[in-house]
Design a protein around this motif. Sequence first.
Motif, PDB file in Angstrom:
ATOM      1  N   THR A 155       0.833  -1.205   0.000  1.00 16.12           N
ATOM      2  CA  THR A 155       0.000   0.000   0.000  1.00 16.12           C
ATOM      3  C   THR A 155       0.862   1.247   0.000  1.00 16.12           C
ATOM      4  OG1 THR A 155      -1.815  -1.104   1.138  1.00 16.12           O
ATOM      5  CG2 THR A 155      -1.752   1.295   1.266  1.00 16.12           C
ATOM      6  N   ILE A 156       1.888   1.257   0.846  1.00 13.49           N
ATOM      7  CA  ILE A 156       2.772   2.416   0.918  1.00 13.49           C
ATOM      8  C   ILE A 156       3.524   2.587  -0.404  1.00 13.49           C
ATOM      9  CG2 ILE A 156       4.831   3.356   2.043  1.00 13.49           C
ATOM     10  CD1 ILE A 156       3.829   2.161   4.653  1.00 13.49           C
ATOM     11  N   LEU A 157       4.001   1.485  -0.954  1.00 16.47           N
ATOM     12  CA  LEU A 157       4.711   1.561  -2.229  1.00 16.47           C
ATOM     13  C   LEU A 157       3.826   2.157  -3.318  1.00 16.47           C
ATOM     14  CD1 LEU A 157       6.549  -1.894  -2.318  1.00 16.47           C
ATOM     15  CD2 LEU A 157       7.481   0.315  -1.651  1.00 16.47           C
ATOM     16  N   GLU A 158       2.584   1.690  -3.387  1.00 14.09           N
ATOM     17  CA  GLU A 158       1.659   2.196  -4.401  1.00 14.09           C
ATOM     18  C   GLU A 158       1.346   3.669  -4.183  1.00 14.09           C
ATOM     19  OE1 GLU A 158      -1.673  -0.355  -4.155  1.00 14.09           O
ATOM     20  OE2 GLU A 158      -0.705  -2.036  -5.186  1.00 14.09           O
ATOM     21  N   LYS A 159       1.161   4.064  -2.929  1.00  9.54           N
ATOM     22  CA  LYS A 159       0.834   5.457  -2.632  1.00  9.54           C
ATOM     23  C   LYS A 159       1.992   6.388  -2.991  1.00  9.54           C
ATOM     24  CE  LYS A 159      -3.364   5.081  -1.059  1.00  9.54           C
ATOM     25  NZ  LYS A 159      -4.504   5.719  -1.775  1.00  9.54           N
ATOM     26  N   ILE A 160       3.216   5.954  -2.759  1.00  6.98           N
ATOM     27  CA  ILE A 160       4.363   6.771  -3.142  1.00  6.98           C
ATOM     28  C   ILE A 160       4.469   6.842  -4.662  1.00  6.98           C
ATOM     29  CG2 ILE A 160       6.876   6.970  -3.092  1.00  6.98           C
ATOM     30  CD1 ILE A 160       6.806   5.621  -0.335  1.00  6.98           C
ATOM     31  N   ALA A 161       4.346   5.692  -5.324  1.00  4.16           N
ATOM     32  CA  ALA A 161       4.528   5.625  -6.776  1.00  4.16           C
ATOM     33  C   ALA A 161       3.514   6.485  -7.517  1.00  4.16           C
ATOM     34  CB  ALA A 161       4.435   4.178  -7.238  1.00  4.16           C
ATOM     35  N   GLN A 162       2.324   6.685  -6.937  1.00  4.78           N
ATOM     36  CA  GLN A 162       1.258   7.383  -7.635  1.00  4.78           C
ATOM     37  C   GLN A 162       1.032   8.811  -7.138  1.00  4.78           C
ATOM     38  OE1 GLN A 162      -2.309   4.910  -7.924  1.00  4.78           O
ATOM     39  NE2 GLN A 162      -1.048   3.078  -7.906  1.00  4.78           N
ATOM     40  N   CYS A 163       1.803   9.254  -6.144  1.00  3.88           N
ATOM     41  CA  CYS A 163       1.579  10.601  -5.619  1.00  3.88           C
ATOM     42  C   CYS A 163       2.122  11.657  -6.576  1.00  3.88           C
ATOM     43  CB  CYS A 163       2.211  10.760  -4.236  1.00  3.88           C
ATOM     44  SG  CYS A 163       4.018  10.847  -4.221  1.00  3.88           S
ATOM     45  N   ALA A 164       1.599  12.875  -6.466  1.00  3.58           N
ATOM     46  CA  ALA A 164       2.080  13.987  -7.273  1.00  3.58           C
ATOM     47  C   ALA A 164       3.187  14.761  -6.570  1.00  3.58           C
ATOM     48  CB  ALA A 164       0.924  14.930  -7.599  1.00  3.58           C
ATOM     49  N   ALA A 165       3.232  14.682  -5.240  1.00  2.00           N
ATOM     50  CA  ALA A 165       4.275  15.354  -4.458  1.00  2.00           C
ATOM     51  C   ALA A 165       4.557  14.515  -3.219  1.00  2.00           C
ATOM     52  CB  ALA A 165       3.833  16.761  -4.059  1.00  2.00           C
ATOM     53  N   PHE A 166       5.830  14.469  -2.839  1.00  2.00           N
ATOM     54  CA  PHE A 166       6.269  13.665  -1.701  1.00  2.00           C
ATOM     55  C   PHE A 166       6.842  14.618  -0.656  1.00  2.00           C
ATOM     56  CE2 PHE A 166       9.561  11.390   0.623  1.00  2.00           C
ATOM     57  CZ  PHE A 166       8.975  10.163   0.916  1.00  2.00           C
ATOM     58  N   VAL A 167       6.087  14.835   0.423  1.00  2.00           N
ATOM     59  CA  VAL A 167       6.529  15.705   1.521  1.00  2.00           C
ATOM     60  C   VAL A 167       7.184  14.840   2.590  1.00  2.00           C
ATOM     61  CG1 VAL A 167       5.771  17.212   3.396  1.00  2.00           C
ATOM     62  CG2 VAL A 167       4.791  17.481   1.114  1.00  2.00           C
ATOM     63  N   VAL A 168       8.409  15.178   2.965  1.00  2.00           N
ATOM     64  CA  VAL A 168       9.104  14.433   4.016  1.00  2.00           C
ATOM     65  C   VAL A 168       9.358  15.365   5.203  1.00  2.00           C
ATOM     66  CG1 VAL A 168      11.348  14.851   2.909  1.00  2.00           C
ATOM     67  CG2 VAL A 168      11.119  13.049   4.625  1.00  2.00           C
ATOM     68  N   ILE A 169       9.006  14.916   6.392  1.00  2.00           N
ATOM     69  CA  ILE A 169       9.211  15.665   7.626  1.00  2.00           C
ATOM     70  C   ILE A 169      10.586  15.290   8.173  1.00  2.00           C
ATOM     71  CG2 ILE A 169       8.304  16.217   9.907  1.00  2.00           C
ATOM     72  CD1 ILE A 169       6.453  16.963   7.560  1.00  2.00           C
TER      73      ILE A 169
END
Length: 420
Positions: free
Chosen positions: A46-60
Amino acid sequence: MAGYVFISHAREDREYVRRLAMLLDSHAIPYWYDDQTDPGTRFDTTILEKIAQCAAFVVIMTPAGAESPWVMDEIDYARRHGREIVPILLEGDKFFGIGHIQVEILLDREMPSDRFIKTLKRLIGEGDLLFEMKAHDGHVLSVAYPAGESSMVASAGPEMCVRIWNPTTGDLLREIRGATWPVAFTRFGDKIATGGPEHTVYLWDTATGQLIKQVGKHRDKLVSIAITPDGRTLVTGAGGRDKTECVWDLETGELRHTLGGRRTEPASPLVISPDGTWLVAPTENSNRASVWKVDTGKFVGSLSGHYKPVRDVTISWDGRYVATGSDDNTAKIWDAKTGDELHTLGLHRMPVRAVAFSRTGYRLATGSTDQTIRLWDTANGAHIRCITQRAGGIYDLAYSPDGKTLASGHGDGAIRIWTA
């Protein structure tokens, strides 16, 4: 909105992430984060898919995040899939490997600035309609950017007039009368090659619209034109009684060789690789696309896997991938080096008439006569978004070289410019 924001964080920073999520909600920015993951939880699909399909990746970024193997893995996965990384520094130092990416520094754990919110809105706006121009009297059969210039896009329909547009304003820059599809620019757009009334290529000065020369006489209508990146070689394809692909010296007009033996009816367009050494050409009454060496005309091989005719082909900007669109309602992504089929993209309900890679190669756009454009992740074949326009189908697509816009040619005579 075209996408969502993935928020990567350590468990210790969860309270800040909840506050950030409320802020994004207030700006109608979709987001996703895993608020259930505890230390030791597996890095699941699930996490892999959500990262692969996101438009922006915000990291804290905090010391806790720096110590979290999950956060580091997520950053690595986002980078490998070409996601846009948008870091927030709350405490400690910037993570190693973030490099020169602009960081939002919030050491008092306040909420991000308006500039940060605007950045996210721009990133998730992929696929939003910018301009719609009524361009031609019939189907728009060609749209094309120069490979090295994003300030112009050409369109061509069935009539004898090619139009050149500013994709950032939607304004018409020039009309070239006596020209028709197919079209191809030289690398920086100073010249444009088009079809015309005598089954030859017409080469025009883009700035003035003046005819420079005619090159490449065929016995029937042209359906394919491409120019090598160095501007020295022209490749043409003809249909009807001709059914040949020819390689010409663009300066002298001399015929170098004819691609033959395995072709029957070339379709528009043929595409030359970024290094100018090989090309791919679909075949209308075959379920494959053929690969050829440009300098010798030698047949290299075929991309076989569709069960109906291939209608369009494209090569990624780095030359790693080839994509094909077919009457079997699918597009396919291929490894350009091995010819292996990597992904079959099968959500369209009618023939796929157009395929185009983004500048990074991580996006593939497909257009169909089912009146939809779909965006896909090149790396894993995941479907990103469907853009629907009731406009008589999509017949050509082209990404700008700066990666900011996508142009589409439609059956209602319009071209449309989308954020990319």
